[in-house]
Design a protein around this motif. Structure first.
Motif, mmCIF file in Angstrom:
data_model
loop_
_atom_site.group_PDB
_atom_site.id
_atom_site.type_symbol
_atom_site.label_atom_id
_atom_site.label_comp_id
_atom_site.label_asym_id
_atom_site.label_seq_id
_atom_site.Cartn_x
_atom_site.Cartn_y
_atom_site.Cartn_z
ATOM 1 N N ALA A 1 0.815 -1.224 0.000
ATOM 2 C CA ALA A 1 0.000 0.000 0.000
ATOM 3 C C ALA A 1 0.848 1.274 0.000
ATOM 4 O O ALA A 1 0.585 2.219 -0.752
ATOM 5 C CB ALA A 1 -0.949 -0.013 1.194
ATOM 6 N N ALA A 2 1.892 1.302 0.835
ATOM 7 C CA ALA A 2 2.680 2.532 0.966
ATOM 8 C C ALA A 2 3.519 2.821 -0.271
ATOM 9 O O ALA A 2 4.023 3.934 -0.432
ATOM 10 C CB ALA A 2 3.591 2.420 2.190
ATOM 11 N N TYR A 3 3.665 1.842 -1.147
ATOM 12 C CA TYR A 3 4.532 2.014 -2.316
ATOM 13 C C TYR A 3 3.755 2.420 -3.573
ATOM 14 O O TYR A 3 4.358 2.729 -4.590
ATOM 15 C CB TYR A 3 5.274 0.705 -2.628
ATOM 16 N N ILE A 4 2.426 2.360 -3.521
ATOM 17 C CA ILE A 4 1.664 2.539 -4.763
ATOM 18 C C ILE A 4 0.747 3.763 -4.751
ATOM 19 O O ILE A 4 -0.052 3.936 -5.654
ATOM 20 C CB ILE A 4 0.836 1.278 -5.105
ATOM 21 N N SER A 5 0.886 4.619 -3.727
ATOM 22 C CA SER A 5 0.109 5.868 -3.750
ATOM 23 C C SER A 5 1.009 7.018 -3.319
ATOM 24 O O SER A 5 2.069 6.805 -2.733
ATOM 25 C CB SER A 5 -1.105 5.754 -2.828
ATOM 26 N N ASP A 6 0.584 8.237 -3.636
ATOM 27 C CA ASP A 6 1.408 9.405 -3.333
ATOM 28 C C ASP A 6 0.886 10.120 -2.092
ATOM 29 O O ASP A 6 -0.258 9.922 -1.678
ATOM 30 C CB ASP A 6 1.462 10.360 -4.526
ATOM 31 N N THR A 7 1.742 10.977 -1.518
ATOM 32 C CA THR A 7 1.377 11.641 -0.269
ATOM 33 C C THR A 7 0.238 12.628 -0.463
ATOM 34 O O THR A 7 -0.465 12.949 0.475
ATOM 35 C CB THR A 7 2.580 12.400 0.319
ATOM 36 N N ARG A 8 0.059 13.133 -1.689
ATOM 37 C CA ARG A 8 -1.012 14.092 -1.911
ATOM 38 C C ARG A 8 -2.343 13.416 -2.190
ATOM 39 O O ARG A 8 -3.362 14.086 -2.338
ATOM 40 C CB ARG A 8 -0.665 15.007 -3.085
ATOM 41 N N GLY A 9 -2.313 12.087 -2.340
ATOM 42 C CA GLY A 9 -3.560 11.361 -2.524
ATOM 43 C C GLY A 9 -4.174 11.517 -3.903
ATOM 44 O O GLY A 9 -5.372 11.307 -4.074
ATOM 45 N N ARG A 10 -3.383 11.870 -4.896
ATOM 46 C CA ARG A 10 -3.935 12.042 -6.238
ATOM 47 C C ARG A 10 -3.621 10.848 -7.148
ATOM 48 O O ARG A 10 -4.155 10.754 -8.237
ATOM 49 C CB ARG A 10 -3.448 13.341 -6.871
ATOM 50 N N TYR A 11 -2.731 9.991 -6.715
ATOM 51 C CA TYR A 11 -2.382 8.824 -7.539
ATOM 52 C C TYR A 11 -2.499 7.544 -6.705
ATOM 53 O O TYR A 11 -2.079 7.496 -5.557
ATOM 54 C CB TYR A 11 -0.946 8.940 -8.079
ATOM 55 N N GLN A 12 -3.089 6.547 -7.333
ATOM 56 C CA GLN A 12 -3.233 5.254 -6.669
ATOM 57 C C GLN A 12 -3.139 4.214 -7.771
ATOM 58 O O GLN A 12 -3.972 4.196 -8.685
ATOM 59 C CB GLN A 12 -4.594 5.187 -5.963
ATOM 60 N N GLY A 13 -2.100 3.394 -7.732
ATOM 61 C CA GLY A 13 -1.927 2.415 -8.801
ATOM 62 C C GLY A 13 -1.922 1.010 -8.254
ATOM 63 O O GLY A 13 -2.275 0.766 -7.103
ATOM 64 N N SER A 14 -1.535 0.065 -9.102
ATOM 65 C CA SER A 14 -1.357 -1.289 -8.615
ATOM 66 C C SER A 14 -0.080 -1.837 -9.238
ATOM 67 O O SER A 14 0.293 -1.457 -10.346
ATOM 68 C CB SER A 14 -2.551 -2.165 -8.996
#
Ligand code: ZN
Length: 481
Positions: free
Chosen positions: A26-39
């Protein structure tokens, strides 16, 4: 060798360092600003350059896309799975390779592994009575390899340059798995193409940086910081020119902040900071002067700068920090600005630069354009004025939803980037391109430059396995499937 590629990748690092479960990744696939979430398919955590080499060799053989990742503090989603990716990508985290290998106080260099955290490096330099001047908000968690791959800027650029100016040598693994040992400690080495510069700012699209030789500097003996209140960016530019001509290279920071940015920070910072000046001002400057010879030099110099600026009517008020604590408090006001916007809702962000002399005109025109599109938008403009670099961010109007605000993002971006083009600026001053600005880069950069970039990418990464879809596509957009 055959078998399931996933198992072959895991076998290289050992199963305990191959993360495949959703909660582990989880911590590796999203950004701190919460605008990107991948897999992603998995996260590999190699412990040596040999393991990185084996991973890339296998990735080339199997056509597996690889995403190098440092502390995952990037702001353009350069170290994250592609938005349009399908969970095929493998993230390679350098976090286990975090040793400081050598501090050489004769040559003034430090040799480190890519996963070393910036703050650890700063402390190691300090203990050796030296300075590693790269300084930025994420320094407690960002890794040196990430700062190199993104050519990070921050608050020390005015005096010491970007990361590009702070790296003397590199070790990098190419997509083929070949290891390039470029760990030079030579201040002069004029032997053809300077290959390290392909990897500095390359955002992991040409290979993985595994080690670096960093430049160290003498530690300043004196350092003084002032907070200044003034009426306009024009006044700030006049103050900058005056400070620069009086202090020369001893002027080590010149940060500009609009009132809204200061008020958000005073309101939301956790340590309940005090207002730095008695009154509120339309604009603020944080000014830092350092001295190499005697501690008192900085103090005398900053007093001279401020008193002559007051006499000339350039500034309305100023206060010099009287203690190390107060100095840190002034800097914290500036550094907390990045996240103090969060409680105020959605933010449309730009990390841009223009020639320093164009800053007042740019701000005037950009503010008018933004407010014409979104009346009531709150412009949170702050940045490294001495470098011509502004974080030109726009918080949503009070009472709006995030969606309403982001609906106008394309129009606001067009307006801001049109002014960037007008003033000969850059669409990314210090954060890089990643996937966020890739299409804008393709639309705005010189065609010959783009062609050279594509040729370099194709030459070094013919299989397009290294961080594909970041910075630049290897083919012209028209040829892309
Ligand atoms: Zn910045």
């Amino acid at each position: 060798m055959s078998g399931d590629p996933a198992q072959r990748f895991a076998a290289i690092v050992g199963s305990s360092h191959a993360l495949t479960k959703a909660d582990q990744m989880a911590a590796y696939i999203s950004d701190t600003r919460g605008r990107y979430q991948g897999s992603a398919r998995m996260v590999l955590r190699p412990g040596s350059v040999e393991e990185v080499s084996a991973i890339l060799h296998l990735a080339s053989e199997t056509g597996t896309p690889i995403i190098p990742q440092g502390g995952n503090t990037g702001l353009v989603a350069g170290g994250l799975p592609l938005r349009e990716g399908e969970g095929r990508e493998i993230i390679v985290s350098l976090s286990r390779m975090n040793r400081i290998l050598e501090v050489d106080t004769d040559t003034n260099t430090m040799t480190v592994e890519a996963g070393a955290v910036l703050q650890t490096i700063q402390q190691a330099a300090d203990e050796a009575n030296r300075l590693y001047p790269l300084s930025l908000g994420a320094q407690g968690s960002c890794q040196i390899g990430g700062t190199i791959s993104t050519n990070a800027g921050g608050t020390g650029v005015l005096a010491y340059g970007n990361t590009r100016d702070l790296v003397m040598g590199l070790e990098a693994v190419l997509p083929s798995g070949a290891v390039w040992n470029g760990l030079s400690r030579l201040r002069k080495d004029n032997t053809g193409y300077d290959l390290k510069h392909l990897f500095i700012g390359g955002e992991g699209t040409l290979g993985i940086v595994t080690k670096a030789v960093l430049k160290l500097f003498p530690k300043p003996r004196g350092r003084d910081v002032a907070m200044v209140g003034l009426s306009s960016p024009r006044a700030a530019l006049d103050l900058f020119n005056a400070a620069r001509s009086m202090a020369g290279n001893a002027l080590t920071a010149f940060e500009l902040m609009v009132d809204t940015a200061m008020e958000f920070t005073l309101l939301h910072a956790q340590n309940k900071p005090r207002r730095p000046l008695a009154a509120q001002h339309p604009w603020y400057v944080l000014l830092e002067v350092s001295s190499g010879r005697l501690a008192d030099d900085a103090r005398l110099l900053i007093e001279d700068i401020l008193s002559s600026a007051l006499e000339r009517g350039l500034i309305a008020d100023a206060t010099i920090a009287e203690s190390g604590q107060q100095r840190a408090n002034f800097w914290a006001l500036r550094e907390d600005m990045s996240w103090a916007q969060k409680p105020e809702g959605a933010s449309i962000k730009h990390d841009i630069s223009v020639p320093v002399g164009a800053i007042p005109d740019f701000i005037e025109e950009a503010d008018a354009a933004v407010l014409a599109i979104t009346p009531g938008a709150r412009i949170v403009n702050f940045g490294h004025m001495g470098d011509g670099n502004l974080h030109y961010n726009i918080s949503q109007p009070i009472g709006w939803t995030a969606q309403q605000h982001f609906d106008r993002e394309p129009d606001i971006n067009e307006a801001v980037y049109a002014l960037i083009a007008k003033y000969g600026g850059s669409i990314s001053a210090e954060h890089g391109i990643g996937q966020m600005k890739r299409d804008r880069l393709a639309a705005s950069k010189d065609a010959t430059a783009l062609a050279m970039m594509r040729q370099i990418k194709t030459a070094l990464d013919p299989g397009n396995i290294m961080n594909p879809g970041k910075v630049i596509w290897p083919e012209e957009p028209a040829n892309r499937a």
